[in-house]
Enzyme design. Structure first.
Site: not given
Length: 260
Positions: A54, A158, A184
């Site tokens: 990310h 997740e 997530d």
């Protein structure tokens, strides 16, 4: 016995901590900064999870950050953007002692996570640890012989779908750790990262005992000491205590509080 502690530990001190049933504490790093890692490495943490999923960290920055842990007790781990052997290969060859894979929702995905970090015949990792060997102060041959025992295969739980397959996932031979990712997980439930929704806690409560009672280390995220202690009591043995940006934000906010 947990997979992560069955072998190795010469370089990877996380394995030694878990053999003693101790908790490993770490930070998730999203800022491409060698200097930040040098500071983090002096604060008593056990690992750093360098985020190549990310954040803006590329291979060059990741290499510098991994190298910055040398001479300290901080164990460098890396999170990649997908369950692909070629994505795992680079951070491992740069000296990471574990790779964390996102969205490990099926036993087949978990098996791929294991194979991506192991040399044949156990896995799909091929040879080229040109910078991993000097990071750990060994020859290329010595590194290659020991790597499978030292490197961690880490899955992320997740997505809400993992609740239905977690029992099969934890039975994957060679899978060392599962991090539960609440952000997530909440997003996969249509909650857009709202980790405080009771439905998220309910899903996590279904995952925790299955992972805790398996041969896999249970990992997660704790945002404050009280939460960390509660999670440790529930069986967590690896905790991320914050993101680098988050901890920086808190520190600056605390420094100026009450001045204006």
């Amino acid at each position: 016995m947990k997979n992560a502690i069955q072998r190795g530990g010469k370089w990877n001190r996380l394995k030694m901590l878990w053999r003693q049933d101790r908790v490993a504490l770490g930070v998730l790093a999203t800022i491409p900064s060698t200097q930040t890692v040098q500071i983090i490495a002096r604060l008593g943490l056990d690992f750093i999870l360098i985020d190549m999923e990310h954040g803006p960290i590329d291979a060059n920055a990741a290499h510098s950050m991994i190298a910055a842990t040398q001479g300290t007790t901080l164990v460098p781990l890396v999170r990649v953007g997908a369950i692909e052997s070629w994505l795992a290969k680079v951070p491992l060859d740069l000296g990471a002692l574990g790779v964390c894979f996102p969205m490990t929702n099926t036993p087949e995905a978990a098996e791929a996570c294991v194979k991506a970090v192991r040399y044949p015949p156990e896995g799909d990792r091929f040879w080229g640890p040109f910078y991993a060997a000097p990071r750990w102060g060994v020859s290329l041959i010595e590194y290659t012989q020991a790597a499978d025992d030292e490197v961690l295969s880490i899955a992320m739980a997740e997505h809400i779908d993992v609740v239905n397959s977690i029992s099969e996932i934890v039975a994957t031979p060679g899978l060392d750790m599962i991090f539960i990712g609440p952000g997530d997980l909440a997003t996969s439930m249509g909650l857009k990262g709202n980790v405080s929704d009771p439905k998220v806690a309910q899903a996590i409560s279904k995952l925790e005992p299955v992972i805790r009672d398996s041969s896999v280390i249970l990992g997660g995220v704790a945002t404050n000491p009280a939460q960390a202690k509660e999670m440790i009591a529930r069986g967590y043995r690896a905790l991320i205590v914050g993101f680098d940006w988050q901890l920086l934000e808190r520190g600056i906010a605390a420094s100026i509080e009450g001045i204006r």
